[in-house]
Design a protein around this motif. Sequence first.
Motif, PDB file in Angstrom:
ATOM      1  N   GLU A 137     -20.111  23.597  92.519  1.00 29.18           N
ATOM      2  CA  GLU A 137     -21.205  24.309  93.195  1.00 29.18           C
ATOM      3  C   GLU A 137     -21.075  24.240  94.709  1.00 29.18           C
ATOM      4  O   GLU A 137     -21.324  25.228  95.413  1.00 29.18           O
ATOM      5  CB  GLU A 137     -22.544  23.723  92.740  1.00 29.18           C
ATOM      6  CG  GLU A 137     -22.868  24.034  91.282  1.00 29.18           C
ATOM      7  CD  GLU A 137     -23.999  23.194  90.729  1.00 29.18           C
ATOM      8  OE1 GLU A 137     -24.581  22.400  91.523  1.00 29.18           O
ATOM      9  OE2 GLU A 137     -24.313  23.315  89.535  1.00 29.18           O
ATOM     10  N   ILE A 162     -26.989  28.630  88.824  1.00 25.78           N
ATOM     11  CA  ILE A 162     -26.391  29.222  90.022  1.00 25.78           C
ATOM     12  C   ILE A 162     -27.465  29.889  90.879  1.00 25.78           C
ATOM     13  O   ILE A 162     -27.367  29.909  92.114  1.00 25.78           O
ATOM     14  CB  ILE A 162     -25.280  30.213  89.643  1.00 25.78           C
ATOM     15  CG1 ILE A 162     -24.170  29.479  88.871  1.00 25.78           C
ATOM     16  CG2 ILE A 162     -24.683  30.875  90.877  1.00 25.78           C
ATOM     17  CD1 ILE A 162     -23.548  28.320  89.629  1.00 25.78           C
ATOM     18  N   VAL A 165     -28.746  27.120  92.893  1.00 29.78           N
ATOM     19  CA  VAL A 165     -27.771  26.660  93.890  1.00 29.78           C
ATOM     20  C   VAL A 165     -27.863  27.483  95.178  1.00 29.78           C
ATOM     21  O   VAL A 165     -27.734  26.948  96.284  1.00 29.78           O
ATOM     22  CB  VAL A 165     -26.347  26.723  93.304  1.00 29.78           C
ATOM     23  CG1 VAL A 165     -25.290  26.554  94.402  1.00 29.78           C
ATOM     24  CG2 VAL A 165     -26.174  25.652  92.230  1.00 29.78           C
TER      25      VAL A 165
END
Length: 328
Positions: A137, A162, A165
């Motif tokens: 990540e 994601i 993130v």
Amino acid sequence: MEHLIGQLKALAEPTRLRVATLLALGELTVSELVQVLGQSQPRVSRHLKLLTDAGLVERQPEGAFVFYRLVSAGPGQRIANVIGDLTPPDDPVLKRDLDRLATVKAARAAAAESYFQRANEDWNRIRALHLSEDEVEAAMRDAAGSGPFQLMIDVGVGTGRILEVFADRVTESVGIDVNHAMLNVARLNLERAGLTGASVRKADVSALPFDDGVADLVTVHQVLHYLDDPAVAIAECARVLKPGGVLLIADFAPHQLEFLKTDHAHRKLGFSDEEMTEWVENSGLEMRRRSALHPEEPENRLTVKIWSARRTPVRASQPPVSARDLTA
């Protein structure tokens, strides 16, 4: 002015105001609204239709399900944004609705977590073959750049991780997936993370439900190896990128772990820089960056590759290749 009056009229009915207030807290299906409101399905559907016709609510089909939510764009967005703040929190009817909503969401969360626990065993086996997700990540964030990004599309959203993130660099984000159960896992996680600007919807990467040139960032995290034709997926991701937009792909380098095909439904055993660059450039993008994250013990382990590409200005003499061209 007439459109605004129509929207206010649509809200000037107690049940429809209750529906709008509930949708301000997240997406709901007709059956979930029926449970909360204690009204019949036809009546709830009628209220939803009127709110949709007024431009305040939008519907998102998801297989056999249809989720409703307040609009995120268009003339009704400004009113939709303030509905949750205008309704009185001490109203006894709304308090009862919110109590029932909590019960409905708890049931949805239980179902999502049950699915996640079953699927997580397979994911953990694969994660053990490469570097930690934290390292992957961090490398993805570095490869994408600091942004900020107005609209992010995450292809194969999975758990929604994601989207989390990149949340600090994105104004609005949408995750797509073909798996209804997985979408509910993502919904649960995004709600727990308090990401009000993130949503999910059911769609296939070969036919993304977005207009051309709308996204600033498209992420494809550990998805391409499940596909029969990754080139088509990349072309479709390229289609929705704005000029200057970033396509970020994370997947595996070529490997020989055949059990991932037989036991985990992988269609491809990784990708080389050469084939990824060819697909990216054929889609009208420029490959900007390639990086590899090698495991500490390379034998029988997976190397994660991260590719970053950018939409370049289109020349009239050489239009970008579309997904439809590649499938013709």
